[in-house]
Design an enzyme around this catalytic site. Structure first.
Site, PDB file in Angstrom:
ATOM      1  N   CYS A 382       0.835  -1.211   0.000  1.00 57.53           N
ATOM      2  CA  CYS A 382       0.000   0.000   0.000  1.00 57.53           C
ATOM      3  C   CYS A 382       0.868   1.259   0.000  1.00 57.53           C
ATOM      4  CB  CYS A 382      -1.019  -0.051   1.133  1.00 57.53           C
ATOM      5  SG  CYS A 382      -2.507   0.874   0.682  1.00 57.53           S
ATOM      6  N   MET A 385       4.159   0.372  -1.287  1.00 58.58           N
ATOM      7  CA  MET A 385       4.224   0.272  -2.749  1.00 58.58           C
ATOM      8  C   MET A 385       4.320   1.675  -3.362  1.00 58.58           C
ATOM      9  SD  MET A 385       1.661   0.927  -5.236  1.00 58.58           S
ATOM     10  CE  MET A 385       1.164   0.377  -6.854  1.00 58.58           C
ATOM     11  N   GLU A 406      -0.988  12.720  -1.854  1.00 58.83           N
ATOM     12  CA  GLU A 406      -1.310  12.750  -0.429  1.00 58.83           C
ATOM     13  C   GLU A 406      -0.259  13.551   0.356  1.00 58.83           C
ATOM     14  OE1 GLU A 406      -1.213   8.846   1.413  1.00 58.83           O
ATOM     15  OE2 GLU A 406      -1.974   9.592   3.323  1.00 58.83           O
ATOM     16  N   HIS A 508      -3.609  -5.271   0.224  1.00 60.79           N
ATOM     17  CA  HIS A 508      -3.012  -5.797   1.469  1.00 60.79           C
ATOM     18  C   HIS A 508      -3.090  -7.327   1.495  1.00 60.79           C
ATOM     19  CE1 HIS A 508      -2.779  -1.948   3.758  1.00 60.79           C
ATOM     20  NE2 HIS A 508      -3.686  -1.601   2.860  1.00 60.79           N
ATOM     21  N   GLU A 510      -1.575  -9.221   3.414  1.00 57.90           N
ATOM     22  CA  GLU A 510      -1.440  -9.715   4.802  1.00 57.90           C
ATOM     23  C   GLU A 510      -2.781 -10.047   5.450  1.00 57.90           C
ATOM     24  OE1 GLU A 510      -1.058  -6.610   3.838  1.00 57.90           O
ATOM     25  OE2 GLU A 510      -1.526  -5.139   5.394  1.00 57.90           O
TER      26      GLU A 510
HETATM   27  N1  GLN Z   1      -2.197   6.540   2.453  1.00 54.49           N
HETATM   28  C1  GLN Z   1      -2.236   5.764   1.267  1.00 54.49           C
HETATM   29  C2  GLN Z   1      -3.557   5.868   0.525  1.00 54.49           C
HETATM   30  O1  GLN Z   1      -4.530   6.290   1.092  1.00 54.49           O
HETATM   31  C3  GLN Z   1      -1.902   4.304   1.566  1.00 54.49           C
HETATM   32  C4  GLN Z   1      -2.887   3.645   2.479  1.00 54.49           C
HETATM   33  C5  GLN Z   1      -2.362   2.385   3.137  1.00 54.49           C
HETATM   34  O2  GLN Z   1      -1.156   2.165   3.209  1.00 54.49           O
HETATM   35  N2  GLN Z   1      -3.248   1.550   3.644  1.00 54.49           N
HETATM   36  O3  GLN Z   1      -3.644   5.521  -0.613  1.00 54.49           O
END
Ligand code: GLN
Length: 537
Positions: A382, A385, A406, A508, A510
């Site tokens: 996430c 990445m 972001e 994710h 995991e």
């Molecule tokens: N903050 C990032 C987004 O909103 C990644 C979110 C995360 O790692 N779960 O896309």
């Protein structure tokens, strides 16, 4: 079974006793006897879900396939039992009140005063029963968060009291307490357990089963004392000693007959004890796996529970590769170009963790740069990445100001951008792209080779995405987009094929690695880290 049966799990004395692990173990043991089970959690806080909670408050936020942001205990339920949980498995006081208030506004209670009893308690009961009846489960295990005596838990206890009264044998209460060892006195103390049972009794609940958490083995004398002081049968008092791994708890509980005690209480003849073959094979393999593989977790939360599912997935993958995964937390806020070599030293693989907000992101980029240029196996999840993608833009594509929207609202090189349908969202609770979505893998990619199939489903929790307008540049320079959502065209996986293992996933993985079905990406990542360590790769 014709009627659904209900098992309530409560906790007393202190928090963090492991109610989630005990609930999961009960689920596992009943499932091994052929019953169709599910596990549900009620959290007594007012938030609608833990989605906006800081991990320091509440640990990791776990996500179900149908997109509910939930308590991390649901992760345990899934890892132990292999079942998939849904929205109906995770409730909070906030959700219960919201449902009641929405009904009141609709006029469903016209003429009535809305009160904790019966309206809130009825809504709690409705949510417990609905889960069982709708899906025809044999057993619904309901874990009540918090500790007996908390003001917040009162409506839940009243709901349990009523259900036990209404359902008779079809409802039992398993109460978890703590037996401390006082070193100075050299004694184990049962008084806190007695008090906590009294507290339950004072609200009209007689626990049927007691699970005593303890750091020292409890002799029969103590178990008998607790049984007689608490009105509980001797064979219904079991102990849960500290064990090297949470995965040993179901076997320990079975050895003490916890599942058969529950069944007998419910008027069911337990019959033969199941062998738990695959589970025991896993434990045996785990015990034998002493050689270590070292994985560095690059993230900003120095807290065991913040990356719970990632830790468990890495640990399971270690076992299946006959190694013990040793995880070292590496604080990304403190990572710099100058110290990265030293901080990552000795790591066979690096996990770049998910997250939100600016703090610690530059350190994640530094880590991604180091591992890419030193060919150390790297797994970004996430935000992890996204930082892999940003690093590549800055140092390979030559866009020094590259970033995620972001983290930098103005950059021209917003290689990670806000998703189109997120642009007009102002409420932050429950509005991310959440839950399972399909992803199609590119034939011939590393990801395809690992999954061994083209169509996969994985769970998400994000607002930002890979910016497709940069895709050609990435592809030409060697970072490939190898997994996409077929409807939105959203990039779900990136990889650098020339490196040993350099993969980032927007989703994710995991959340879906379980004890008996470890996740292929984690298995392959750890396998490669081991091979690199041994110089075989
Ligand atoms: N903050 C990032 C987004 O909103 C990644 C979110 C995360 O790692 N779960 O896309």
């Amino acid at each position: 079974m014709t009627e659904t049966k209900y098992i309530f799990v409560t906790g007393g004395v202190v928090s963090s006793l492991g109610k989630g692990i005990i609930s999961s173990s009960i689920g596992k043991l009943l499932q091994a006897r052929g019953y169709n089970i599910t596990i549900q959690k009620f959290d007594p806080y007012i938030n609608i879900d833990p989605g906006t909670l800081n991990p320091y408050e509440h640990g990791e936020c776990y996500v179900t396939v149908d997109g509910m942001e939930t308590d991390l205990d649901l992760g345990h339920y899934e890892r132990f039992t292999g079942i998939q949980t849904t929205k109906a498995n995770s409730l909070t006081t906030g959700r219960i009140y919201k449902a009641v208030i929405d009904k009141e506004r609709r006029g469903d209670y016209l003429g009535k005063t809305i009160q904790v009893v019966p309206h809130i308690t009825n809504e709690i009961k409705r949510n417990i029963k609905l889960l069982g009846e709708k899906n025809h489960y044999d057993f619904v295990i309901t874990e009540i968060g918090g500790t007996i005596g908390d003001i917040e838990s009162a409506p839940y206890l009243e709901a349990i009291r009523q259900m036990k009264w209404e359902l008779g044998k079809n409802a039992v209460c398993v109460h978890l307490t703590y037996v401390p060892y006082l070193k100075a006195a050299g004694e184990l103390k049962t008084k806190p357990t007695q008090h906590s049972v009294k507290e339950l009794q004072s609200v009209g609940i007689q626990p049927d089963i007691l699970v005593l958490r303890t750091e020292k083995h409890l002799g029969d004398g103590i178990l008998k004392k607790v049984a007689s002081f608490c009105n509980v049968d001797f064979d219904c008092v079991v102990q849960s000693e500290d064990l090297p791994s949470i995965y040993e708890v179901p076997v320990n509980m079975q050895n003490q007959g916890l599942d058969s005690a529950i069944l007998k209480k419910m008027g069911i003849e337990p019959g033969e004890t199941p062998a738990l073959g695959p589970w025991k094979n896993f434990l045996e393999r785990r015990q034998k796996a002493t050689e270590e593989v070292h994985i560095g977790l690059v993230g900003k939360y120095d807290l065991q529970d913040a990356y719970k599912s990632i830790r468990e997935s890495l640990s399971q993958a270690g076992t299946y590769n006959d190694h013990k995964t040793v995880i070292t937390f590496i604080n990304s806020e403190k990572l710099t170009e100058e110290n990265v070599a030293e901080k990552l030293q000795g790591m066979d693989g690096i996990m770049i963790c998910p997250g939100f907000g600016q703090r610690g992101t530059e350190g994640k980029i530094v880590a991604a740069h180091y591992t890419r240029t030193h060919d150390i196996p790297t797994f970004g999840i996430c935000l992890g990445m996204q930082m892999i993608v940003v690093e590549f833009a800055r140092n390979v594509l030559g866009y020094e100001d590259a970033n995620s929207r972001e983290l930098d609202e103005k950059t021209e090189h917003n290689v990670i951008d806000i998703m189109e349908d997120q642009k007009n969202i102002t409420d932050l609770g429950g509005t991310m792209r959440l839950g399972a979505y399909e992803c199609v893998l590119k034939q011939g990619s590393r990801a395809f080779e690992i999954y061994k199939k083209e169509h996969i489903q994985e769970r998400h929790r994000h607002r930002y995405e890979f910016n497709n307008s940069f895709e050609q540049e990435y592809e030409r320079a060697g970072m490939k987009c190898v997994g996409r959502n077929p409807e939105s065209d959203l990039v779900e996986i990136v990889e650098i094929p020339g490196l040993k293992w350099y993969i980032g996933t927007q989703f994710h993985p995991e959340y879906s690695s379980t004890v008996l079905k470890p996740h292929p990406l984690f298995l392959d990542f750890v396998k490669t880290a081991i091979a690199c360590k041994k110089g075989k790769k």
